[in-house]
Design a protein around this motif. Structure first.
Motif, PDB file in Angstrom:
ATOM      1  N   ALA A  73       0.831  -1.206   0.000  1.00 54.97           N
ATOM      2  CA  ALA A  73       0.000   0.000   0.000  1.00 54.97           C
ATOM      3  C   ALA A  73       0.863   1.253   0.000  1.00 54.97           C
ATOM      4  N   VAL A  74       1.992   1.204   0.709  1.00 54.54           N
ATOM      5  CA  VAL A  74       2.896   2.358   0.741  1.00 54.54           C
ATOM      6  C   VAL A  74       3.488   2.616  -0.639  1.00 54.54           C
ATOM      7  N   GLN A  75       3.932   1.556  -1.305  1.00 52.93           N
ATOM      8  CA  GLN A  75       4.505   1.745  -2.634  1.00 52.93           C
ATOM      9  C   GLN A  75       3.478   2.316  -3.603  1.00 52.93           C
ATOM     10  N   ARG A  76       2.266   1.795  -3.577  1.00 58.72           N
ATOM     11  CA  ARG A  76       1.233   2.314  -4.478  1.00 58.72           C
ATOM     12  C   ARG A  76       0.932   3.779  -4.181  1.00 58.72           C
ATOM     13  N   ARG A  77       0.914   4.138  -2.911  1.00 58.66           N
ATOM     14  CA  ARG A  77       0.651   5.528  -2.555  1.00 58.66           C
ATOM     15  C   ARG A  77       1.795   6.448  -2.983  1.00 58.66           C
ATOM     16  N   VAL A  78       3.046   6.002  -2.786  1.00 58.98           N
ATOM     17  CA  VAL A  78       4.202   6.798  -3.218  1.00 58.98           C
ATOM     18  C   VAL A  78       4.167   7.011  -4.731  1.00 58.98           C
ATOM     19  N   GLU A  79       3.873   5.952  -5.485  1.00 59.51           N
ATOM     20  CA  GLU A  79       3.808   6.082  -6.938  1.00 59.51           C
ATOM     21  C   GLU A  79       2.708   7.058  -7.350  1.00 59.51           C
ATOM     22  N   ALA A  80       1.568   6.993  -6.681  1.00 57.44           N
ATOM     23  CA  ALA A  80       0.477   7.910  -7.011  1.00 57.44           C
ATOM     24  C   ALA A  80       0.853   9.350  -6.674  1.00 57.44           C
ATOM     25  N   ASP A  81       1.512   9.552  -5.530  1.00 57.24           N
ATOM     26  CA  ASP A  81       1.957  10.893  -5.151  1.00 57.24           C
ATOM     27  C   ASP A  81       2.913  11.473  -6.184  1.00 57.24           C
ATOM     28  N   LEU A  82       3.882  10.663  -6.605  1.00 56.67           N
ATOM     29  CA  LEU A  82       4.863  11.156  -7.574  1.00 56.67           C
ATOM     30  C   LEU A  82       4.231  11.389  -8.939  1.00 56.67           C
ATOM     31  N   SER A  83       3.288  10.544  -9.318  1.00 58.53           N
ATOM     32  CA  SER A  83       2.614  10.740 -10.600  1.00 58.53           C
ATOM     33  C   SER A  83       1.844  12.055 -10.608  1.00 58.53           C
ATOM     34  N   ARG A  84       1.145  12.345  -9.509  1.00 60.71           N
ATOM     35  CA  ARG A  84       0.427  13.619  -9.422  1.00 60.71           C
ATOM     36  C   ARG A  84       1.395  14.799  -9.443  1.00 60.71           C
ATOM     37  N   LEU A  85       2.518  14.638  -8.778  1.00 58.39           N
ATOM     38  CA  LEU A  85       3.518  15.708  -8.794  1.00 58.39           C
ATOM     39  C   LEU A  85       4.031  15.949 -10.205  1.00 58.39           C
ATOM     40  N   LEU A  86       4.347  14.875 -10.925  1.00 62.00           N
ATOM     41  CA  LEU A  86       4.850  15.019 -12.288  1.00 62.00           C
ATOM     42  C   LEU A  86       3.789  15.573 -13.231  1.00 62.00           C
ATOM     43  N   ASP A  87       2.521  15.328 -12.922  1.00 61.04           N
ATOM     44  CA  ASP A  87       1.452  15.944 -13.718  1.00 61.04           C
ATOM     45  C   ASP A  87       1.588  17.463 -13.728  1.00 61.04           C
TER      46      ASP A  87
END
Length: 264
Positions: A73-87
């Motif tokens: 769950a932590v990895q999925r959340r980190v990936e989602a956070d970074l994806s939103r940041l890169l957006d």
């Protein structure tokens, strides 16, 4: 000056703290001008890009190419956070530098292929700049060929169509690339020396990067590899965005003079 933001993703305290210390040393910043947020500890939230001179993302044990069902769950959340940041980062061409895990994150976000076709074992490799890399104001502070430390299970096998390839190695076709003028990522670790590598070998001894019984040999090989430091690409990234200059030329200048002892 506006500070830089460092986003760490390592859950283990010892390598996380060592990585941050290395980033401080290699950027020439201090804790007030390179502020750390540990993404594995809490959600990132909204980042006001105007509050920062730039953003740096470090490495870690996550792989974006892991099967989704195997991700915590932590990895999925980190990936989602970074994806939103890169957006937000990429359309704004906000200064960004992603190292190791950062290249997979940026590469996948931009439509590249991240897979297990070109892993590199923990240790030293020879990185070679492309013509675009030699002309780049950040990567261009490095010699055309230099040694650096790597250690990754995944890598970018297909570059995003609009990205600029800056560096390769014999075992990984994409060692560095740029999107736009200010968004960078490297597969090699621009902050890592042999002592830091030893810290990470101990922390990730059982994570599948090498046979655990060979950890001492991995460290010994790194110490005798001849790689003492990496050219100051992180310092060049920071100085470019603290004191903007023209983007023409190779980027070689006063920083280029810092390389001799490290590569000699």
């Amino acid at each position: 000056m506006r500070p830089f933001l460092f986003l760490g993703v390592r859950p283990e305290d010892a390598p996380a703290d060592d990585e941050y210390d290395a980033m401080l040393r290699c950027t020439g910043l201090d804790e007030s001008t390179l502020r750390r947020v540990r993404l594995e500890a809490a959600p990132l939230g909204v980042v006001d890009l105007d509050a920062w001179s730039g953003i740096v993302v470090g490495g870690g044990p996550f792989c974006v190419s892991d099967p989704e069902d195997d991700k915590s769950a932590v990895q999925r959340r980190v990936e989602a956070d970074l994806s939103r940041l890169l957006d937000a980062v990429v359309p704004a061409d906000k200064p960004f530098f992603g190292a190791c895990y950062g290249i997979g994150t940026l590469g996948r976000h931009q439509g590249g292929v991240v897979d297990r076709a070109h892993p590199e074992p923990v240790g030293a490799v020879t990185v070679e700049l492309t013509a675009a890399g030699r002309a780049d104001p950040v990567l261009g502070v490095a010699p055309p060929r230099f040694g650096a430390f790597v250690g990754h299970k995944e890598s970018l096998s297909v570059l995003p169509a609009h990205a600029v390839l800056l560096a390769s190695s014999p075992t990984a076709p994409v060692q560095a690339f740029r999107v736009g003028r200010h968004v960078y990522a490297t597969q090699f670790h621009p902050e890592l020396d042999a002592d830091g590598l030893a810290t990470r070998v101990e922390a990730y001894r059982f994570d599948g990067y090498f046979d655990p019984t060979e950890a001492a040999d991995v460290v010994a090989a790194a110490r005798t590899s001849g790689v003492r430091t990496v050219p100051p690409v992180l310092r060049a990234f920071v100085e470019r965005h603290l004191h903007p200059r023209t983007d023409s030329g190779s980027g070689r200048g006063v920083l280029r003079d810092e390389i001799g002892a490290a590569q000699g």
